[in-house]
Scaffold this motif. Structure first.
Motif, short mmCIF file in Angstrom:
data_model
loop_
_atom_site.label_atom_id
_atom_site.label_comp_id
_atom_site.label_asym_id
_atom_site.label_seq_id
_atom_site.Cartn_x
_atom_site.Cartn_y
_atom_site.Cartn_z
N LYS A 250 0.83 -1.20 0.00
CA LYS A 250 0.00 0.00 0.00
C LYS A 250 0.87 1.26 0.00
O LYS A 250 2.00 1.26 0.50
N ASP A 251 0.28 2.32 -0.52
CA ASP A 251 1.07 3.53 -0.73
C ASP A 251 1.53 4.18 0.57
O ASP A 251 2.53 4.89 0.57
N TYR A 252 0.80 3.96 1.68
CA TYR A 252 1.26 4.63 2.90
C TYR A 252 2.59 4.06 3.36
O TYR A 252 3.39 4.76 3.98
N ALA B 267 4.87 2.95 1.14
CA ALA B 267 5.81 3.58 0.21
C ALA B 267 6.14 5.00 0.65
O ALA B 267 7.30 5.43 0.61
N SER B 268 5.11 5.72 1.08
CA SER B 268 5.36 7.11 1.45
C SER B 268 6.19 7.19 2.73
O SER B 268 7.04 8.08 2.87
N ALA B 269 6.01 6.25 3.65
CA ALA B 269 6.85 6.21 4.85
C ALA B 269 8.30 5.96 4.46
O ALA B 269 9.23 6.52 5.04
N ARG B 270 8.49 5.12 3.43
CA ARG B 270 9.85 4.86 2.95
C ARG B 270 10.49 6.12 2.40
O ARG B 270 11.65 6.41 2.67
N ILE B 271 9.71 6.84 1.60
CA ILE B 271 10.26 8.05 0.96
C ILE B 271 10.63 9.08 2.01
O ILE B 271 11.62 9.79 1.89
N ILE B 272 9.81 9.15 3.06
CA ILE B 272 10.09 10.09 4.15
C ILE B 272 11.40 9.72 4.85
O ILE B 272 12.08 10.58 5.39
N GLY B 273 11.74 8.45 4.80
CA GLY B 273 12.99 8.01 5.42
C GLY B 273 12.79 7.18 6.66
O GLY B 273 13.69 7.04 7.48
N THR B 274 11.59 6.60 6.83
CA THR B 274 11.32 5.76 7.99
C THR B 274 12.05 4.43 7.86
O THR B 274 11.95 3.78 6.82
N PRO B 275 12.75 4.01 8.91
CA PRO B 275 13.45 2.73 8.83
C PRO B 275 12.47 1.56 8.72
O PRO B 275 11.35 1.65 9.24
N HIS C 30 3.56 0.95 11.38
CA HIS C 30 2.60 1.10 10.28
C HIS C 30 1.86 -0.20 9.99
O HIS C 30 0.64 -0.22 9.94
N LEU D 117 11.94 4.30 -4.98
CA LEU D 117 11.19 3.17 -4.43
C LEU D 117 11.50 1.88 -5.16
O LEU D 117 11.33 0.80 -4.63
N PRO E 147 14.97 5.48 -1.30
CA PRO E 147 13.71 6.21 -1.32
C PRO E 147 13.87 7.62 -0.75
O PRO E 147 14.43 7.81 0.32
N GLY E 148 13.40 8.60 -1.49
CA GLY E 148 13.46 9.99 -1.04
C GLY E 148 14.77 10.68 -1.38
O GLY E 148 14.93 11.86 -1.11
N ARG F 265 18.22 13.41 2.81
CA ARG F 265 16.94 12.75 3.03
C ARG F 265 15.75 13.64 2.66
O ARG F 265 15.70 14.81 2.98
N GLN G 180 10.07 13.89 -3.01
CA GLN G 180 8.88 13.34 -2.38
C GLN G 180 7.88 12.94 -3.46
O GLN G 180 8.04 13.27 -4.62
N PHE H 157 0.72 10.29 -4.21
CA PHE H 157 0.22 9.07 -4.83
C PHE H 157 -1.17 9.26 -5.42
O PHE H 157 -1.88 10.21 -5.11
N ALA I 236 -5.35 5.01 0.03
CA ALA I 236 -4.33 4.01 0.38
C ALA I 236 -3.04 4.66 0.84
O ALA I 236 -2.19 4.01 1.43
N SER I 237 -2.88 5.95 0.58
CA SER I 237 -1.59 6.56 0.85
C SER I 237 -1.49 7.16 2.25
O SER I 237 -0.45 7.66 2.63
N ASN J 220 -2.04 6.12 6.30
CA ASN J 220 -2.27 5.01 7.22
C ASN J 220 -3.58 5.23 7.97
O ASN J 220 -3.72 6.20 8.71
N ARG K 152 11.46 12.49 10.88
CA ARG K 152 12.56 11.96 10.05
C ARG K 152 13.46 13.08 9.57
O ARG K 152 14.59 12.85 9.16
#
Lengths: 320, 337
Positions: free
Chosen positions: A210-212, A214-222, A230, B71, B89-90, B97, B101, B104, B109-110, B112, B127
Motif C-alpha cells: 500500500k502507498d502509505y 511507500a510514502s513512509a519509505r520516501i520520508i525516510g522511515t526505517p 505502520h 522506491l 527512497p526519497g 533525506r 517526495q 500518490f 491508500a496513501s 495510514n 525523520r
C-alpha cells in the motif's frame, strides 16, 4: 470547534482517551454487541470467570490448597442440596475434603492463566514470524512458511505431548513440579503459532504494497519502524479475533493435557486436573467431584468461543 | 534558471521478472518470464519546471515515477538529482533525506488509516530531525493551513476526510520533508472533476511559492495541459515524443500523440467526425518489433515494423518516429484552438 481549540492543535493524552471512548460508544461494534443477548451473556460469563480467577482467594469460601484447613472428616460430602450434604460445601467435597466450588475457582484460575499465557506466546511468536516473513518475502518467506506448513500437519496435541515428554526427561525431577506449568504454556503455545503466522503474513503482504508504506519509505522511515508502527496495527484486528477463539482452544488443550496427566501437577490443579481426579470416583458414586469441574470447563470454553465467533463476524466487513 | 537540470533521467529501463518460482526456472533452465515495463527512457527537468508524463494504462508511467523517487531500482540507466545518483527512497546518501517526495494516486491508500493526521505529517518532520513533539504538532498545523485545511484537522483520522482533503493531507506530508522535487503520480485521477481543479491549482500555487520542481504523471491530457511546461508521451515503456507544451498541443509530431489529441471531444467542433482511437495497446509481454506503435499506425511501413525508432530532434522538440524523420507524415490539421 471553538477558537480556543484551534490554537492548541495537539490534544493531551487524556482528551484523546475520552475521544476514543466516545468513538467506541458510537461504534458498530458496540451496537452489534448489545443487539445479541447470547453474546452479552457469553461476555458476562467470561468476565465473571476472569474476575473470580483473579480474586480467587477473596471469592472462594475455602482455601483448598492449605493443608491446615483441610480435614479428612469433610471428605466425600455431596452437594449441599443433596441428602447428606453440608451447608459449608455448596458443591460438595472431594476425597481429601476440599471444597469443590473453591477448587473450581482456583482451577479456573490456573486454566485461564495457562490459556492466556499460551495464546500470548503463540501470538507473539506467530505475529513476529508472519510479519517478517510477509514483509521480507522471497526465499526467506518460503522457508518459514514451509516450516509452518509442516508443523500444521502434526496435530497440536501431539506436539504438546512431545514437548512435555522432552521437558520431563530433560529437566531434573525436583524442578518438574515448579516448571510444569511453564512447560504446558510453552507446549500449547508452540503448537498453535502457525495459524497466527499465516494471518499476520497475509496481512503484512497486503499492507506492504500500500502507498502509505511507500510514502513512509520516501520520508525516510526505517524498515523496522514501518513494520511495527505502520503494518502491525493494521493487521492486528484479525490476529486478536483469532486469539480469542484460540483462548478457548488453549484452555481445552490444557484441560486435555492435564486430564492425560501430563499437564499441570495435582498440587495446583487446573480444571482438567480436577476432572481427572474426579474421574476416579465417578463409578463409586461421587459424581459431583468430576461433574462440576467439567461443567465449569464447558461453560467457560463455550462462552469464550461464542465471544470469539461474534468478534470475528462483527469485525468482518463482508458480513455486516 | 541554471542550465544544469535538477533531475536527469538517462536511458532508464525496468524489467520485471514475472517468473514463478525463479529458483526452479534457474534450476531447470526454463526461460524466464520478463516484462520490460520501461525501456530506455531519457528526459531532464530544469529547476522550477513541470515535466508532464502522459500515456495509456500500462505504458510505464508509474514505474518511472517509482524509480525516480528511489522506491524501485532501475534495471538499467541512471537517475541523477542535483548531480548525484538517487540511491534510496526519497533521495538517499549524497542527496540528502527527503529532497524528493511523491504524491500518490489513491488518497485512500496513501494515508495510514490508524494514524491521526498530525502523526502522519509529524512522522515526516521527525525523520527530518524535529524531535520535539509539540514543535511537530505546531508545524503540522502550519502545513495543514498551507494546503487549505485547518490545524485542528490534525486530530482527525484519514477516514474523516473526503478524497480531495486527503490529497491535501498527502501534499502537506510531502511538504513536511521540505522537498525540492515532487513526483506526482496521477494525483487527481481519483478525484471529482471540480476537486481536481482545486488540487491542481493548489499544486501550482505551491510551485510558485516554494520553487518546486514537478514530475507530473497523468493519463488525462487536459490535466497535463494545465500543469506542464514540457510534456513527454509514453507508449509501451518508451517515450515517443517530448515537446514543450504549446508545441505539443499545437503541432504534435508522433502519430500516437496525434491520435490522442484527435480523440479529445471538443465543444466547438461537435459536428466534426472525430477520429477514434483505433486498436489497443499491445500486450507488453509480446510487444511488436520495430516501432511498438506500428500495428495501430496508419502511416507504418516496412521500416517501422523492423527498426526501433530513436527519439530525435531538439531537447524540447523530439519524436521517435521514422515517418517524422523521413518527413512523410501529412501536416497536422490543427483543430481550431
Amino acid at each position: 470547534m471553538t477558537d480556543q481549540q484551534a490554537h492548541i492543535p495537539h490534544q493531551s493524552l487524556g482528551s484523546r482517551m475520552v475521544d476514543g471512548i466516545r468513538r467506541f460508544a458510537g461504534s458498530d461494534l458496540l451496537y452489534s454487541f448489545v443487539r445479541q443477548p447470547v453474546v452479552v451473556v457469553a461476555f458476562l460469563i467470561t468476565v465473571i470467570f476472569i474476575l473470580a480467577a483473579i480474586f480467587a482467594p477473596l471469592v472462594a469460601p475455602h482455601d483448598p490448597f492449605n493443608p491446615a484447613s483441610l480435614s479428612l472428616m469433610d471428605s466425600f460430602f455431596p452437594p449441599s442440596w443433596v441428602e447428606g450434604g453440608d451447608a459449608r460445601f455448596l458443591l460438595g467435597t472431594d476425597n481429601q475434603g476440599r471444597d469443590i466450588f473453591s477448587t473450581i475457582i482456583y482451577g479456573a484460575r490456573i486454566s485461564l492463566m495457562v490459556g492466556f499465557a499460551a495464546v500470548v506466546f503463540s501470538i507473539a511468536l506467530g505475529v513476529l514470524v508472519g510479519l517478517i516473513s510477509g514483509f521480507v518475502g522471497g526465499w526467506f518467506d518460503a522457508l518459514l512458511m514451509r516450516f509452518a506448513d509442516i508443523q500444521l500437519t502434526i496435530p497440536g496435541l501431539l506436539i504438546a505431548l512431545l514437548v512435555d515428554g522432552i521437558a520431563r526427561t530433560a529437566l531434573p525431577s525436583d524442578m518438574r513440579e515448579e516448571i510444569a506449568i511453564y512447560v504446558v504454556i510453552f507446549a500449547i503455545g508452540i503448537s498453535n503459532w502457525p495459524q497466527y503466522a499465516r494471518v499476520a503474513r497475509s496481512g503484512a503482504m497486503s499492507e506492504k504494497v500500500k502507498d502509505y508504506v511507500a510514502s513512509a519509505r520516501i520520508i525516510g522511515t526505517p524498515s523496522w519502524v514501518i513494520l511495527l508502527r505502520h503494518v502491525l496495527p493494521n493487521i492486528l484486528g484479525p490476529v486478536l479475533v483469532l486469539g480469542t477463539i484460540g483462548l478457548a482452544l488453549a484452555i481445552t488443550s490444557e484441560a486435555t493435557l492435564s486430564f492425560l496427566g501430563v499437564g499441570v501437577p495435582p498440587t495446583t490443579p487446573s480444571l482438567g486436573t480436577l476432572i481427572r481426579i474426579g474421574n476416579d470416583f465417578l463409578f463409586s458414586g461421587e459424581w459431583w467431584i468430576t461433574l462440576f469441574p467439567s461443567g465449569a470447563l464447558v461453560v467457560l470454553v463455550l462462552a469464550v468461543n461464542l465471544l470469539g465467533d461474534w468478534l470475528r463476524d462483527a469485525l468482518n466487513p463482508k458480513l455486516r | 534558471m541554471s542550465d544544469a537540470p535538477l533531475l536527469e533521467v538517462k536511458n532508464l529501463s525496468k524489467i520485471f521478472d514475472l517468473t514463478e518460482a525463479a529458483w526452479l526456472a534457474a534450476l531447470t533452465g526454463r526461460s524466464r518470464l520478463l516484462l520490460p515495463a520501461v525501456d530506455g527512457v531519457s528526459f531532464s527537468i530544469p529547476k522550477g519546471k513541470t515535466f508532464g508524463l502522459v500515456g495509456e494504462s500500462g505504458s510505464g508511467k508509474s514505474t518511472v515515477a517509482r524509480m525516480t523517487v528511489g522506491l524501485m531500482q532501475p534495471s538499467n540507466g541512471s537517475i541523477t538529482f542535483d548531480g548525484k545518483p538517487v540511491s534510496a527512497p526519497g533521495g538517499g546518501r549524497g542527496i540528502g533525506r527527503g529532497r524528493l517526495q511523491m504524491i500518490f494516486q489513491d488518497p485512500f491508500a496513501s494515508l495510514n488509516p490508524r494514524w491521526r493526521v498530525v502523526d502522519i505529517i509529524g512522522e515526516a518532520l521527525l525523520r527530518k530531525g524535529m524531535r520535539d513533539s509539540l514543535a511537530r504538532a505546531k508545524r503540522a498545523g502550519e502545513l495543514l493551513d498551507q494546503v487549505g485545511l485547518v490545524a485542528v484537522d490534525g486530530e482527525k483520522f484519514p477516514h474523516e476526510f473526503s478524497g480531495g482533503q486527503r490529497q491535501r493531507i498527502s501534499i502537506a506530508r510531502a511538504l513536511a520533508s521540505e522537498p525540492e522535487f515532487l513526483v506526482c503520480d496521477e494525483p487527481t485521477s481519483a478525484l471529482d472533476v471540480s476537486v481536481q481543479a482545486q488540487i491542481l491549482n493548489l499544486m501550482k500555487d505551491l510551485q510558485d511559492e516554494l520553487g518546486l520542481t514537478y514530475l507530473f504523471i497523468s493519463h488525462n491530457l487536459a490535466v497535463i495541459a494545465h500543469v506542464s511546461d514540457v510534456v513527454g508521451v509514453m507508449y509501451l515503456g518508451r517515450l515517443v515524443e517530448v515537446a514543450e507544451k504549446k508545441q505539443l498541443f499545437k503541432a504534435p509530431q508522433h502519430p500516437y500523440t496525434r491520435m490522442l489529441l484527435d480523440a479529445i471531444p471538443r465543444l466547438d467542433m461537435t459536428t466534426r467526425e472525430r477520429s477514434h482511437v483505433v486498436g489497443e495497446v499491445a500486450n507488453p509481454m509480446s510487444r511488436p518489433p520495430g516501432c511498438h506503435y506500428h500495428p495501430r499506425c496508419p502511416f507504418a511501413n516496412k521500416r517501422c515494423k523492423s527498426e526501433d525508432p530513436k527519439l530525435k530532434g531538439a531537447a524540447n522538440f523530439a519524436a521517435a518516429c521514422h515517418g517524422v524523420e523521413e518527413g512523410r507524415l501529412p501536416a497536422w490539421a490543427a483543430a481550431a484552438e
